[in-house]
Design an enzyme around this catalytic site. Structure first.
Site, PDB file in Angstrom:
ATOM      1  N   THR A 281       0.838  -1.198   0.000  1.00 55.84           N
ATOM      2  CA  THR A 281       0.000   0.000   0.000  1.00 55.84           C
ATOM      3  C   THR A 281       0.869   1.241   0.000  1.00 55.84           C
ATOM      4  O   THR A 281       2.051   1.191   0.355  1.00 55.84           O
ATOM      5  CB  THR A 281      -0.899   0.061   1.246  1.00 55.84           C
ATOM      6  OG1 THR A 281      -0.085   0.362   2.399  1.00 55.84           O
ATOM      7  CG2 THR A 281      -1.634  -1.233   1.469  1.00 55.84           C
ATOM      8  N   ASP A 282       0.295   2.360  -0.359  1.00 57.52           N
ATOM      9  CA  ASP A 282       0.937   3.629  -0.053  1.00 57.52           C
ATOM     10  C   ASP A 282       0.760   3.877   1.445  1.00 57.52           C
ATOM     11  O   ASP A 282       0.027   3.169   2.140  1.00 57.52           O
ATOM     12  CB  ASP A 282       0.337   4.767  -0.878  1.00 57.52           C
ATOM     13  CG  ASP A 282       1.338   5.888  -1.116  1.00 57.52           C
ATOM     14  OD1 ASP A 282       2.276   6.035  -0.303  1.00 57.52           O
ATOM     15  OD2 ASP A 282       1.182   6.628  -2.101  1.00 57.52           O
ATOM     16  N   TYR A 283       1.439   4.883   1.940  1.00 57.74           N
ATOM     17  CA  TYR A 283       1.545   5.131   3.377  1.00 57.74           C
ATOM     18  C   TYR A 283       0.165   5.283   4.034  1.00 57.74           C
ATOM     19  O   TYR A 283      -0.553   6.237   3.747  1.00 57.74           O
ATOM     20  CB  TYR A 283       2.380   6.395   3.589  1.00 57.74           C
ATOM     21  CG  TYR A 283       2.946   6.598   4.964  1.00 57.74           C
ATOM     22  CD1 TYR A 283       4.250   6.198   5.254  1.00 57.74           C
ATOM     23  CD2 TYR A 283       2.204   7.192   5.970  1.00 57.74           C
ATOM     24  CE1 TYR A 283       4.788   6.411   6.519  1.00 57.74           C
ATOM     25  CE2 TYR A 283       2.734   7.397   7.231  1.00 57.74           C
ATOM     26  CZ  TYR A 283       4.021   7.003   7.496  1.00 57.74           C
ATOM     27  OH  TYR A 283       4.554   7.208   8.754  1.00 57.74           O
ATOM     28  N   THR A 284      -0.215   4.333   4.859  1.00 62.91           N
ATOM     29  CA  THR A 284      -1.472   4.284   5.628  1.00 62.91           C
ATOM     30  C   THR A 284      -2.716   4.305   4.743  1.00 62.91           C
ATOM     31  O   THR A 284      -3.796   4.691   5.198  1.00 62.91           O
ATOM     32  CB  THR A 284      -1.574   5.408   6.676  1.00 62.91           C
ATOM     33  OG1 THR A 284      -1.702   6.680   6.033  1.00 62.91           O
ATOM     34  CG2 THR A 284      -0.385   5.417   7.618  1.00 62.91           C
ATOM     35  N   SER A 285      -2.603   3.864   3.496  1.00 59.39           N
ATOM     36  CA  SER A 285      -3.790   3.959   2.632  1.00 59.39           C
ATOM     37  C   SER A 285      -4.876   2.960   3.025  1.00 59.39           C
ATOM     38  O   SER A 285      -6.043   3.154   2.667  1.00 59.39           O
ATOM     39  CB  SER A 285      -3.410   3.791   1.159  1.00 59.39           C
ATOM     40  OG  SER A 285      -2.950   2.496   0.878  1.00 59.39           O
TER      41      SER A 285
END
Length: 760
Positions: A281-285
Site C-alpha cells: 500500500t501507499d503510506y497508511t492507505s
C-alpha cells in the site's frame, strides 16, 4: 561484505535441503518450506511494513523497532543509513526464523547523486540516459543496504496544479511507457540478486495522476475506456518489463479505494496482466479507506487483503486486525499465506535469504557513491533535460566575455536545484547558478548577482513554505527582511552595467512534489514584478525557470526575449544550466506536458478527443473561450534549439494496406542553421473513424537525430497494425480497418501529414 557465522549456520540448517539455485522451482520449494515453519504472527509480521507498534521512528533503527523485528513483527521497513540498516538486519538474524528485512526507500531521481526530477528527465527523450540514471541510483542506494525503491511513478498527469507531476513523465501514455520500462531496467538490471541492483515498485496503481482539481490525495472518477486508453499503459509496460512490486494509490477507482479494489488489484493486475510480484500500500492507505466510508480498520484491512494487497505500509492494520478477522471468518489462512508468500518471494529474488547483508558494502559505499563519473552523468542529463522555450534575436547562447547580472531569489540557491523527494539532500556539493556561470564562463566573464525579490509575498504560500514539512520535502523558505524597494534597487544597480541579465525565477523545491498542489501556477507576483523592472532596463533578459511543473507563463512568453526551462536539475544543475546558456550544449529537450495559458484551460493535453463543435473563429456556437485562445502557450513535444530544422513532406510507400502489411513513412530532416544540433522527430497517428471516439492524435514513435550544419537525413518510420490498436467499448485491445493519417514533426502541433487506408 559482512560475514555473520551465527546466521550462516542457522541458515544452512533451515534451507540446505531445498536451496540449490535461484530457479522458480527452488523458490517455490524454499518459500513453501518456510511458510510451514511460520506461526500466524510471523506471517502477519512479514506483510507489515512498519516501524513496529512500539512508537519507533520508521526506518530509524531505533530500539523499539529492533525489538519488533526480533519478535518477527516487521517484514519490511525504510532505510536511512548503512549503520541503521545493518542494525535492522542484525535484529532480523536474532528472530526465530531469521528472515531478512526488506529495506525500501524513496529513491526517486537519485540517491546521493541527484538527477533532474523525473518530469525533466522525460523531456530529454533519451531512454538510454534515463535508464542510466536509474542504474546509478541503484548502485549508490544498494551500497547502503537499500534493496527496494518506491519508484518509478508512472501516473499519467494532465493537471499541472497537482504537485506530483514532478515525479512522473507527463501526459502521454505511450511515452510514459517507454520511460517506465527504462527506469525498471535501470533499477533491476538483468539479475535482481546482484548487490548493485534494487527492486522497482511501480506506483501509484492506479490513476492517481487524475486526482480531481489537481489536489493531492483527492478522488478520481473516470470510465474504463478512459482508464485503459489514457492511463493504464505505463503501468502495464513496467510490469511487462519485470518490475518486482507495485504500490496501490490513495484514490478511488470505480467508487472503491484502489487499496481495497479487487477488480483492480486481482482481476486486472494479476488475472489480466499476469503480474506475479507483490503489492504494497501507499503510506497508511488502508487506514484511509475509513475516510472514504468503507468501515473501521478491521473491516478495511480485511477488504484490502481480499482485494490482493500483500503488504500494509505503516498502517498496522494487517498485523493489528487480521488475526481477529481470521477467527471471525472474514479472511482465510490461504489469503494470508498468499500475501506472505509474495513478500518472501521478493526477498528470495533479491538474494536476501542467501545473504541478508549482500546490500551492505562499505567498500562500494566509499568508491561508487558521488563519483566523478556519476556527477558527470548528472550534469549531462540535466543539460539534455532542459527545454529552450524562446530565443528571440538569438540572445542565447551567451558570449564568454563581458558582464552578466544574475538576478532572482533562486540565483544563488543550491538545495532548490535538487527538487522534491531527495532523501539525502547535500547542499554543500551543489553549485548555484551564479557559481556555474562563473565556472563555465571563465575569466573573461564578470558575474554580478542580487536577490531582487523574495520568492513570494503571498501570506498563505509563505506560511506553507516556512513549515517543518517544507524542510522534509525540500527547502524551507528563506526571507530577506529588507524592504521591497531596497531589493529592487540592488537588482537595478547590479544590472546597470551588465551586458545581459539572467533572471532566475520560478518555484522552490517545496512548491512542487507531494502535498504541494497549487491553485495558482503562475510565477509568484513578487518575482513577476522583479522581471518587469528588469525588462524596463532595456538590457537583454534571459529567463531561467526553476520549477517542478508547467507554469502559466503567457505574459512571460509574450514579453521576455529568451526563456530556458531548467526544471529542478539536480546536483550538477548549476553547471549544466551554464553549459546550456553558453552553448556548451545545444538544447534538445522537448516538453512532455502542455503549458497552459491559464488554469481555466486545465485539464489541457494534446491527445484529447474532439468535440462535435470544433473551434471556428467565425462561429460563436463552437467550443472555445470568450477571453483566451483554446491553444496552450507551449504544446506537448515543443522545444527549440540554437540551430533550426526543416522538415520535408511525408512520403509513404502505400496509400492502401491490408492485414499485416507494413507502412513505411519517410521525411527528410535538414539542419538549416549554423550549429550542430539534435532534433526529436515525433510521429503521431490519427484514427478519425472508429467504433468509439478517438483522440485527435496519438504519439506512436520518435527518433532523436543529430545533424551538422547544412546536413540532411532521411528519417524512416515503420508502422504496423500494432500501432493502430486501442481498447474498444468491450475493452478488447485491437485495431479497426479504415482511414488513418500520420503526422511527423517537431512537436504535436507543427507536423506534416499523410493519409492512408488500412483494411483487415
Amino acid at each position: 561484505m559482512i560475514n555473520n557465522k551465527k546466521y550462516l549456520v542457522s541458515f544452512m540448517l533451515l534451507v540446505a535441503s531445498v536451496f540449490t539455485s535461484n530457479g522458480q522451482d527452488d523458490m517455490d520449494k524454499f518459500v513453501s518450506n518456510l511458510l510451514q515453519k511460520m506461526t500466524l504472527e510471523e506471517k502477519l509480521g512479514q506483510i507489515n511494513l512498519s516501524s513496529g507498534n512500539t512508537g519507533a521512528v520508521l526506518g530509524g533503527g531505533g530500539e523499539g523497532q529492533l525489538i519488533a523485528i526480533k519478535k518477527g513483527e516487521i517484514g519490511a521497513t525504510g532505510g536511512s543509513s548503512f549503520e541503521s540498516i545493518k542494525k535492522i538486519q542484525d535484529a532480523a538474524m536474532e528472530s526465530r526464523l531469521k528472515i531478512p528485512v526488506l529495506i525500501g526507500l524513496d529513491v526517486i531521481h537519485g540517491y546521493k547523486t541527484i538527477f533532474p526530477i523525473p518530469l525533466a528527465l522525460s523531456c530529454s527523450w533519451d531512454t538510454d540516459l534515463i535508464e542510466r540514471s536509474a542504474q546509478i541510483a541503484a548502485k549508490e542506494a544498494s551500497a547502503s543496504g537499500v534493496c527496494w525503491t518506491y519508484s518509478p511513478m508512472v501516473d499519467i498527469a494532465r493537471d499541472p496544479r497537482w504537485g506530483r507531476v514532478s515525479e512522473g513523465s507527463g501526459e502521454d501514455p505511450w511515452w510514459g511507457s517507454q520511460v517506465a520500462k527504462a527506469m525498471v531496467r535501470g533499477y533491476q538490471g538483468g539479475d535482481l540478486s546482484k548487490n548493485n541492483t534494487i527492486m522497482a515498485c511501480v506506483k501509484h496503481f492506479a490513476l492517481y495522476g487524475a486526482s480531481e482539481a489537481g489536489r493531492d490525495y483527492n478522488t478520481v472518477d473516470m470510465s474504463h475506456l478512459s482508464m485503459f486508453n489514457g492511463y493504464m499503459e505505463p503501468y502495464k509496460a513496467a510490469f511487462d518489463e519485470g518490475a518486482g512490486s507495485a504500490m496501490s494509490s490513495f484514490n478511488l477507482v470505480d467508487g472503491i479505494p484502489a487499496t481495497g479494489n479487487k477488480w483492480l488489484m486481482t482481476d486486472v493486475l494479476r488475472d489480466r496482466w499476469g503480474f506475479d510480484g507483490f503489492v504494497v500500500t501507499d503510506y497508511t492507505s488502508i487506514n484511509e479507506m475509513a475516510y472514504h466510508g468503507l468501515g473501521d480498520l478491521k473491516t478495511v484491512s480485511a477488504l484490502a487483503l481480499k482485494a490482493g494487497i500483500d503488504m500494509d505500509m505503516q498502517g498496522l492494520g494487517f498485523i493489528g486486525t487480521l488475526k481477529e478477522s481470521l477467527d471471525d471468518g472474514l479472511v482465510s489462512m490461504e489469503q494470508i499465506d498468499q500475501a506472505c508468500r509474495r513478500v518472501l518471494e521478493a526477498k528470495f529474488k533479491l538474494g536476501l535469504f542467501e545473504d541478508p547483508y549482500r546490500y551492505l558494502d562499505e567498500n562500494r559505499l566509499k568508491n561508487e557513491v558521488l563519483t566523478d563519473e556519476n556527477l558527470e552523468a548528472a550534469r549531462e542529463l540535466a543539460a539534455r533535460s532542459m527545454v529552450l522555450l524562446k530565443n528571440e534575436n538569438n540572445i542565447l547562447p551567451l558570449n564568454k566575455k563581458g558582464k552578466i547580472a544574475v538576478v532572482g531569489p533562486l540565483a544563488e540557491a543550491t538545495g532548490d536545484l535538487l527538487g522534491a523527494w531527495v532523501m539525502y539532500r547535500n547542499r554543500d556539493i551543489v553549485p548555484s547558478i551564479v557559481e556555474g556561470i562563473k565556472s563555465v564562463g571563465g575569466d573573461d566573464v564578470e558575474v554580478l548577482s542580487a536577490i531582487g525579490a523574495n520568492l513570494t509575498n503571498e501570506p498563505n504560500l509563505r506560511k506553507s513554505l516556512s513549515s517543518p514539512f517544507a524542510m522534509f520535502m525540500g527547502e524551507k523558505m528563506v526571507v530577506d527582511e529588507r524592504s521591497l524597494e531596497v531589493l529592487i534597487d540592488e537588482a537595478i544597480a547590479v544590472s546597470a552595467d551588465a551586458d545581459v541579465i539572467v533572471a532566475v525565477l520560478g518555484e522552490s523545491t517545496a512548491m512542487s512534489g507531494e502535498a504541494s498542489s497549487r491553485a495558482d501556477i503562475s510565477i509568484p507576483e513578487s518575482q513577476r514584478n522583479l522581471l518587469k523592472v528588469l525588462l524596463k532596463t532595456g538590457k537583454p533578459v534571459v529567463l531561467v525557470l526553476l520549477n517542478g511543473r508547467p507554469l502559466t507563463i503567457e505574459w512571460e512568453s509574450e514579453n521576455v526575449p529568451a526563456i530556458l526551462e531548467a526544471w529542478a536539475p539536480g546536483t550538477a544543475g548549476g553547471n549544466a544550466i551554464a553549459d546550456v546558456l553558453f552553448g556548451g550544449y545545444n538544447p534538445s529537450g522537448k516538453l512532455t506536458m502542455t503549458f497552459p495559458r491559464s488554469v481555466g484551460q486545465i485539464p489541457i493535453y494534446y491527445n484529447h478527443q474532439n468535440t462535435g463543435r470544433p473551434f471556428d473563429e467565425n462561429n460563436k456556437f463552437t467550443s472555445k473561450y470568450l477571453d483566451i485562445s483554446n491553444e496552450p502557450v507551449y504544446p506537448f513535444g515543443y522545444g527549440l534549439s540554437y540551430t533550426s530544422f526543416e522538415y520535408s513532406d511525408v512520403e509513404i510507400n502505400k496509400s492502401k494496406l491490408n492485414g499485416n502489411d507494413k507502412l513505411i513513412a519517410k521525411v527528410t530532416l535538414t539542419n538549416t542553421g549554423d550549429r550542430a544540433g539534435e532534433e526529436v522527430v515525433q510521429l503521431y497517428i490519427s484514427d478519425p473513424v472508429a467504433s468509439i471516439s478517438r483522440p485527435v492524435k496519438e504519439l506512436k514513435n520518435y527518433k532523436k537525430i543529430m545533424l551538422q550544419p547544412g546536413e540532411k537525413k532521411e528519417i524512416v518510420f515503420e508502422i504496423t497494425p500494432d500501432d493502430l490498436k486501442f481498447y474498444n467499448s468491450e475493452l478488447i485491445y485491437d485495431w479497426e480497418p479504415g482511414e488513418f493519417s500520420i503526422q511527423i514533426g517537431t512537436n504535436s502541433q507543427d507536423v506534416k501529414t499523410a493519409s492512408f487506408v488500412w483494411e483487415k
